[in-house]
Design an enzyme around this catalytic site. Sequence first.
Site, PDB file in Angstrom:
ATOM      1  NE  ARG A 263       3.125  -2.677  14.356  1.00 50.49           N
ATOM      2  CZ  ARG A 263       3.101  -2.121  13.160  1.00 50.49           C
ATOM      3  NH1 ARG A 263       2.339  -2.597  12.216  1.00 50.49           N
ATOM      4  NH2 ARG A 263       3.865  -1.072  12.904  1.00 50.49           N
TER       5      ARG A 263
ATOM      6  CG  ASN B  95       4.371  -6.449   8.261  1.00 50.28           C
ATOM      7  OD1 ASN B  95       4.300  -6.324   7.042  1.00 50.28           O
ATOM      8  ND2 ASN B  95       4.392  -5.419   9.081  1.00 50.28           N
ATOM      9  CD  GLU B  96       7.700  -2.681   8.481  1.00 53.78           C
ATOM     10  OE1 GLU B  96       7.381  -2.447   9.660  1.00 53.78           O
ATOM     11  OE2 GLU B  96       7.745  -1.796   7.612  1.00 53.78           O
TER      12      GLU B  96
ATOM     13  CD  GLU C 226       4.284  -1.627   5.286  1.00 56.93           C
ATOM     14  OE1 GLU C 226       4.563  -0.626   5.960  1.00 56.93           O
ATOM     15  OE2 GLU C 226       4.120  -2.738   5.785  1.00 56.93           O
TER      16      GLU C 226
ATOM     17  CD1 TRP D 238       4.548   5.594  11.807  1.00 58.80           C
ATOM     18  CD2 TRP D 238       6.523   6.637  11.820  1.00 58.80           C
ATOM     19  NE1 TRP D 238       5.114   5.442  10.556  1.00 58.80           N
ATOM     20  CE2 TRP D 238       6.334   6.080  10.543  1.00 58.80           C
ATOM     21  CE3 TRP D 238       7.696   7.360  12.056  1.00 58.80           C
ATOM     22  CZ2 TRP D 238       7.263   6.204   9.507  1.00 58.80           C
ATOM     23  CZ3 TRP D 238       8.624   7.488  11.029  1.00 58.80           C
ATOM     24  CH2 TRP D 238       8.399   6.911   9.778  1.00 58.80           C
TER      25      TRP D 238
ATOM     26  CD  GLU E  81      -0.297   1.370  11.798  1.00 58.82           C
ATOM     27  OE1 GLU E  81      -0.956   0.491  11.242  1.00 58.82           O
ATOM     28  OE2 GLU E  81       0.939   1.427  11.778  1.00 58.82           O
ATOM     29  CE  LYS E  82      -8.203   7.329  16.793  1.00 56.43           C
ATOM     30  NZ  LYS E  82      -7.223   6.639  17.647  1.00 56.43           N
ATOM     31  CG  PHE E  83      -5.331  10.441  13.328  1.00 58.09           C
ATOM     32  CD1 PHE E  83      -6.409  10.997  12.648  1.00 58.09           C
ATOM     33  CD2 PHE E  83      -5.455  10.199  14.684  1.00 58.09           C
ATOM     34  CE1 PHE E  83      -7.588  11.323  13.312  1.00 58.09           C
ATOM     35  CE2 PHE E  83      -6.624  10.515  15.362  1.00 58.09           C
ATOM     36  CZ  PHE E  83      -7.697  11.082  14.674  1.00 58.09           C
ATOM     37  CG  HIS E  84      -0.126   5.618   8.529  1.00 62.35           C
ATOM     38  ND1 HIS E  84      -0.138   5.520   7.150  1.00 62.35           N
ATOM     39  CD2 HIS E  84       1.148   5.370   8.915  1.00 62.35           C
ATOM     40  CE1 HIS E  84       1.083   5.220   6.732  1.00 62.35           C
ATOM     41  NE2 HIS E  84       1.883   5.125   7.773  1.00 62.35           N
TER      42      HIS E  84
HETATM   43  C1  GAL Z   1       5.185  -0.301   8.916  1.00 57.30           C
HETATM   44  C2  GAL Z   1       4.270  -1.480   9.168  1.00 57.30           C
HETATM   45  C3  GAL Z   1       2.847  -1.200   8.761  1.00 57.30           C
HETATM   46  C4  GAL Z   1       2.408   0.140   9.277  1.00 57.30           C
HETATM   47  C5  GAL Z   1       3.378   1.198   8.770  1.00 57.30           C
HETATM   48  C6  GAL Z   1       2.991   2.595   9.214  1.00 57.30           C
HETATM   49  O1  GAL Z   1       6.312  -0.360   9.724  1.00 57.30           O
HETATM   50  O2  GAL Z   1       4.697  -2.621   8.458  1.00 57.30           O
HETATM   51  O3  GAL Z   1       2.017  -2.221   9.276  1.00 57.30           O
HETATM   52  O4  GAL Z   1       2.410   0.113  10.665  1.00 57.30           O
HETATM   53  O5  GAL Z   1       4.654   0.928   9.267  1.00 57.30           O
HETATM   54  O6  GAL Z   1       3.891   3.574   8.748  1.00 57.30           O
END
Ligand code: GAL
Length: 662
Positions: A111, A149-150, A308, A316, A356-359
Amino acid sequence: MRAWPTKTLSLGGDYNPEQWPRAVWDDDVTLMQRANISFVSLGIFSWSWLEPAKGEYEFEWLDTIMDKLHAGGIAVDLATATATPPPWLSAAHPEILPVDVLGHTLWPGSRQSWCPTSPVFRDYALALTRQLAARYHEHPALAMWHVSNEYACHNLPCYCDECARHFRSWLRRRYESLERLNDAWGTAFWSQRYTAWEQILPTRHSTTFNNPTQVLDYKRFSSDALLDFMRAERAVLDELSPGVPVTTNFMTLDHFRHLDYNAWTPTVDVVSTDHYIVDALEHPRSELAFSGDVTRALAGGAPWMLMEHSTSAVNWQPTNHAKAPGQTIRDALAHVARGADAIAWFQWRQSRAGSEKFHSAVVPHAGPETARFREVEQLGRIAGRLGELVGSRVEARVAILHDYQAIWASEGPCLPSSELDALEAARTIHRLLHDRGVTADVVHPGADLSSYAVVVVPQLYLVTDEHADAVSAAASAGAQVLVTYFSGISDEHDHVRLGGYPGAFRDLLGVRVEEFFPLGPVETVALTDGTGGWWSEDVQATDATVVESYAAGPLVGRPAITRRDVGTGSAWYLSTLPDDDRLGRLLDTLLAAAGVEPTVAGLPVGVEATRRRGDDGSWLFLLNHTDLTHSLAASGHDLVADTAVAGSVELAPGAVAVIRET
Ligand code: GAL
């Protein structure tokens, strides 16, 4: 159209309905209502779904979900969806891709693969923003615009040729002449004198150390380049969707240092940030508090929005620890304790595919009949009771100075110690204050310091004359000022201030340092009353009282901590980072001299306390991060437990109380 911020403590989340069949959407709205979720950030990564081919837009799905959300009473923080270009765009225009320091293209496939200065990317992104702004401006669900975003999360710095061209234009505006640039960059050193603007390059990988001022300017430029992009997006929104508040989510967390957010705040109507707890940090909870205190300062002391965080594990870190039962609530309220009036999670529903399926998410893979979802529901009920404190401000009489540009400069290259973390001293002092129940604003050196009784200047390596003067003025006006090692060393061009360190603060502190004696990560030095770490130096007290000296090593007998009384205040100097116990006692002395009381006296270790105050009263936040039960003095009504508090409150392990004080 709704106003933002609202009058309730809002809960929300990133919502990615394009990942789910439509049958799930109705369930989502019902579940959001169950959890008292009042807003979602929608469409952040949906460009390829909104514009599947150049100029061909598909808005039907977004219309449908916007309508459903509105019908369900959920407000929308609508993304401009420009964070990640679709594959057709990068395939047609590979020149939009960012390039790393070695000259490697950062290919699409994850991304944010776009170059901050690409005119082609900008044209396409602004075209999409125009479409969205025109189409949804009147939509009743629209509460706020969420730009990109960020910014800079993955695509900064970029070292491509387009950035090189933009860098030269930026430098022309900054220095006007090559002579001034050569002077600022000190190019008499290592045969670096430039005779034409075209010779100047980004700080690409070189044979050895790049010119430090060029490195600093490239960081300044990179931050400004993205800010320019944000302004361009904002200009479209202002034209086509006037009156709707605009935000972009900052990242005021420890490991992100790419953007100088102080320059960004005028471009947003609502300051929002993201925060994730990093397990590898030695003091992750204090880092959360520090981040909140940085964000509050960016918001000028006003309430801000946590855009967020996570309900539980992220995806991660090397080991992604789940949060303990109750921690979802405690972490959310920890941000409210620092001034947040809106709390959102990444993300609403846990993805079943993709990176991000395990987030964790509000609705986990196991569904809503889970302990985690029930905890969010419980927070929803608590948030309903916390509406009364929305708009109130966090009380702080201590300022800690924090400047991204000084941090950049103090990250090198080629400094006396590469082990020194620019934020180490700041976060250590902040943590010890926080442990004492003393709240600090973490402010830019250009902020108004007049209301602070204590001003801490932690490792402010680079400082302008103006900011150094403001620190001196604060001491003269009565503040207790504490300056630490490696502050005031260089000017805005990262040229050393001559005549003895710490040049900018030498007169204020009444000290003169001839030579640094840095310490490695495991080295310590004995002081007369404790130990010092990270740094030591050969200090002469030219016009200051010696408070403590080095007790061993090459500096034995030399001053380690000094004080100089200035006007009605004092200027203290720390030439090393004392151990927590010694530094804590020094802070106690300063706080006593400044008349700063803790929010709660005798706070047990691991219990956090802050106070928010508004026109209608004050609210005491008590957060128990320990495994023990603690009893603390308080009176009023605890809005978390919804019970009266008469004289003392019992805080179970992991519990939070938010007490409307009487
Ligand atoms: C942020 C991001 C989100 C998601 C999140 C996961 O940095 O804006 O889209 O990836 O981390 O922790």
